[in-house]
Every structure is written in C-alpha cells, then in structure tokens.
Design a protein around this motif. Structure first.
Motif, PDB file in Angstrom:
ATOM      1  N   THR A 138      48.356   2.671 -32.391  1.00  0.00           N
ATOM      2  CA  THR A 138      47.973   1.259 -32.267  1.00  0.00           C
ATOM      3  C   THR A 138      47.963   0.836 -30.801  1.00  0.00           C
ATOM      4  O   THR A 138      47.033   0.158 -30.337  1.00  0.00           O
ATOM      5  CB  THR A 138      48.939   0.370 -33.068  1.00  0.00           C
ATOM      6  N   LYS A 139      48.988   1.232 -30.059  1.00  0.00           N
ATOM      7  CA  LYS A 139      49.055   0.902 -28.629  1.00  0.00           C
ATOM      8  C   LYS A 139      47.928   1.597 -27.868  1.00  0.00           C
ATOM      9  O   LYS A 139      47.291   0.999 -26.990  1.00  0.00           O
ATOM     10  CB  LYS A 139      50.413   1.311 -28.065  1.00  0.00           C
ATOM     11  N   TRP A 140      47.679   2.865 -28.187  1.00  0.00           N
ATOM     12  CA  TRP A 140      46.609   3.622 -27.532  1.00  0.00           C
ATOM     13  C   TRP A 140      45.252   2.998 -27.835  1.00  0.00           C
ATOM     14  O   TRP A 140      44.391   2.876 -26.948  1.00  0.00           O
ATOM     15  CB  TRP A 140      46.674   5.064 -28.031  1.00  0.00           C
ATOM     16  N   ASP A 141      45.053   2.576 -29.078  1.00  0.00           N
ATOM     17  CA  ASP A 141      43.771   2.004 -29.499  1.00  0.00           C
ATOM     18  C   ASP A 141      43.499   0.668 -28.799  1.00  0.00           C
ATOM     19  O   ASP A 141      42.352   0.325 -28.536  1.00  0.00           O
ATOM     20  CB  ASP A 141      43.764   1.823 -31.016  1.00  0.00           C
ATOM     21  N   ARG A 142      44.551  -0.102 -28.517  1.00  0.00           N
ATOM     22  CA  ARG A 142      44.354  -1.366 -27.800  1.00  0.00           C
ATOM     23  C   ARG A 142      43.737  -1.122 -26.434  1.00  0.00           C
ATOM     24  O   ARG A 142      42.964  -1.938 -25.925  1.00  0.00           O
ATOM     25  CB  ARG A 142      45.692  -2.098 -27.626  1.00  0.00           C
ATOM     26  N   ILE A 143      44.074   0.009 -25.828  1.00  0.00           N
ATOM     27  CA  ILE A 143      43.557   0.344 -24.498  1.00  0.00           C
ATOM     28  C   ILE A 143      42.190   1.026 -24.596  1.00  0.00           C
ATOM     29  O   ILE A 143      41.234   0.646 -23.915  1.00  0.00           O
ATOM     30  CB  ILE A 143      44.551   1.260 -23.754  1.00  0.00           C
ATOM     31  N   LYS A 145      40.267   1.390 -27.388  1.00  0.00           N
ATOM     32  CA  LYS A 145      39.351   0.712 -28.325  1.00  0.00           C
ATOM     33  C   LYS A 145      38.538   1.711 -29.149  1.00  0.00           C
ATOM     34  O   LYS A 145      37.329   1.563 -29.330  1.00  0.00           O
ATOM     35  CB  LYS A 145      38.448  -0.259 -27.570  1.00  0.00           C
ATOM     36  N   GLU A 148      36.940   0.138 -32.334  1.00  0.00           N
ATOM     37  CA  GLU A 148      35.721  -0.617 -32.031  1.00  0.00           C
ATOM     38  C   GLU A 148      34.544   0.338 -31.835  1.00  0.00           C
ATOM     39  O   GLU A 148      33.417   0.049 -32.250  1.00  0.00           O
ATOM     40  CB  GLU A 148      35.926  -1.473 -30.784  1.00  0.00           C
ATOM     41  N   ALA A 168      46.344  -1.220 -39.093  1.00  0.00           N
ATOM     42  CA  ALA A 168      46.744  -0.923 -37.716  1.00  0.00           C
ATOM     43  C   ALA A 168      46.107   0.343 -37.170  1.00  0.00           C
ATOM     44  O   ALA A 168      46.097   0.549 -35.954  1.00  0.00           O
ATOM     45  CB  ALA A 168      48.269  -0.795 -37.634  1.00  0.00           C
ATOM     46  N   LYS A 203      43.527 -10.396 -39.527  1.00  0.00           N
ATOM     47  CA  LYS A 203      42.294  -9.842 -38.953  1.00  0.00           C
ATOM     48  C   LYS A 203      41.133 -10.833 -39.104  1.00  0.00           C
ATOM     49  O   LYS A 203      39.999 -10.440 -39.355  1.00  0.00           O
ATOM     50  CB  LYS A 203      41.940  -8.517 -39.628  1.00  0.00           C
TER      51      LYS A 203
END
Length: 245
Positions: A138-143, A145, A148, A168, A203
C-alpha cells in the motif's frame, strides 16, 4: 417522509482492510442501529467468504441486506436473492497475467486473479499476502501508483470494461454498469423510487470502487454520501454528526 437507508462499505470503512471489525466499534454501530431503528445495507467489493471473516453473523443479521462483489450478489436474512454471472472477455486473463509478470512489485504471495460473481479482482501482491506485506505494498503503491497504471492499462485494452481501485492492494474489473452504482435501482425497486440513501465509503474518489455509487447519489435530490479514511471516521459520523444522524 421518504424512507432513509444507510449504506456502508466494509474495507476501510467499518474495518481496516481485510481485518475484522473491532468489538468496540461493532457495539457502537449496533447500538446506533437499534436505538435509531436504522435500515442498514452493506455494499462491498468482497465476496461473502471474506466478509464472514470480517463481520460476525449477528452483525450481518442486524442489517437489511448485504451487496457483495460490487452489487453483483445480494443476500438478505441469510439467503442469496440474486447473483450476476460474468462472461470473461477474450484476452483479459492473458493480459492480467502479462501485467503480473512485468510488475515491478516482486514479492508475490498467493492468488492474483480472483474470479468473483459478476467481476474479477486483480492484485500483483497476491491475496494471501501477510498483513505486513499488504501494508508495505500500500505504501509502495502510493508512490509508484501501480494500481492507477493497471486501471489505465486495462481500459486501453478492454474499453468495454470498468476498472476501479478497491481495498488496499487490488483493482476490481467488471462489465460496464456492473459496479456499486447498480444497488440504487435494486433498493428503489424494494423501497420505492423516492427512498433516501446515505452512503459511507473510503473510495469515494474518481477511480475508486465506491465512486460509481457516490455519483449516482449525487444525482438524487434527497440522498448524499460521505468519504472517510477509516473506521474511526465512520464512528465519528455515527456518534457526532447531526446531519448524518
């Protein structure tokens, strides 16, 4: 006075993603339902097996019904009322596997392509990932993306499908219109065209799997929706928001 229905997402709304609802919050929620005689429906992208791991039976029994798989399956009073089927477009599974093979996220555990009623759930980290790995992704995906990017990748290849970020670690894939927004018609059929609906989800943003339902409610004069960032905010709405109550 039109009847009011309260709709709640589960992951990130009533509980942390893929975690059980806490006994404390469940007690607060059920007390609110009982004292106010609220009519509550749960609307989630998960299937019934995962929901039963997160929400205990007596909680589900206090709800009017449960829409699973983004509204593609509906349960009421312990019985399945309807279930939509999914016809998988040609090449979709192969394209998901191709993305998985090329994903920059290398730590993978378990099922990545999960066929659900009326939809597919796809995750590069894997549904059997540990909680620590889920949080790391989740943290990695925020950066990075990645989710997306998955959405755009699939929309380019399969423009007849809808793809939305859910939970998540995953994305939800379904035929156009087979999203959470479809519950509006189902509830109007059951409770009347003038029924008032209030939806709470985490969401309710463009690209999120709650967004189609929020958009539908935007067009209804007597309905509304709330965006939350977790169960604590949902609890605050229940306990302190005069508008919501």
């Amino acid at each position: 006075m039109p009847e009011t229905l309260y709709l709640f997402d589960i992951d990130g709304t009533l509980s942390e993603p893929r975690q059980a609802i806490t006994e404390e919050f469940a007690s607060v929620f059920l007390d609110w339902v009982s004292k106010k005689q609220k009519k509550v429906y749960l609307v989630t992208g998960s299937d019934i097996e995962k929901i039963r791991e997160q929400i205990f039976p007596s909680f589900i029994d206090r709800c009017e019904g449960l829409f699973t798989c983004s509204g593609n399956v509906f349960y009421s009073k312990g019985h399945k009322v309807y279930e939509n089927t999914l016809h998988i477009p040609e090449g979709l599974l192969e394209n998901l596997q191709l993305y998985l093979d090329q994903s920059e996220w290398r730590q993978k555990q378990g099922t990545h392509i999960e066929l659900r009623s009326g939809m597919i759930n796809f995750t590069t980290v894997g549904r059997e990932a540990s909680q620590n790995m889920r949080e790391a992704y989740t943290k990695w995906d925020r950066i990075h993306k990645e989710r997306e990017d998955i959405v755009q990748y699939l929309k380019d290849l399969h423009p007849d499908l809808e793809v939305a970020i859910g939970g998540a670690i995953s994305v939800d894939i379904y035929p156009a219109g087979s999203n959470k927004g479809q519950v509006v018609e189902k509830l109007q059929e059951k409770h009347g065209a003038d029924v008032r609906m209030i939806f709470v989800g985490d969401k309710n943003i463009p690209g999120g799997n709650d967004w189609p339902l929020a958009q539908r409610l935007e067009k209804m004069d007597n309905s509304e929706w709330y965006q939350v960032l977790g169960p604590e905010e949902t609890r605050a709405l229940i306990e302190h928001s005069e508008l919501f109550i």
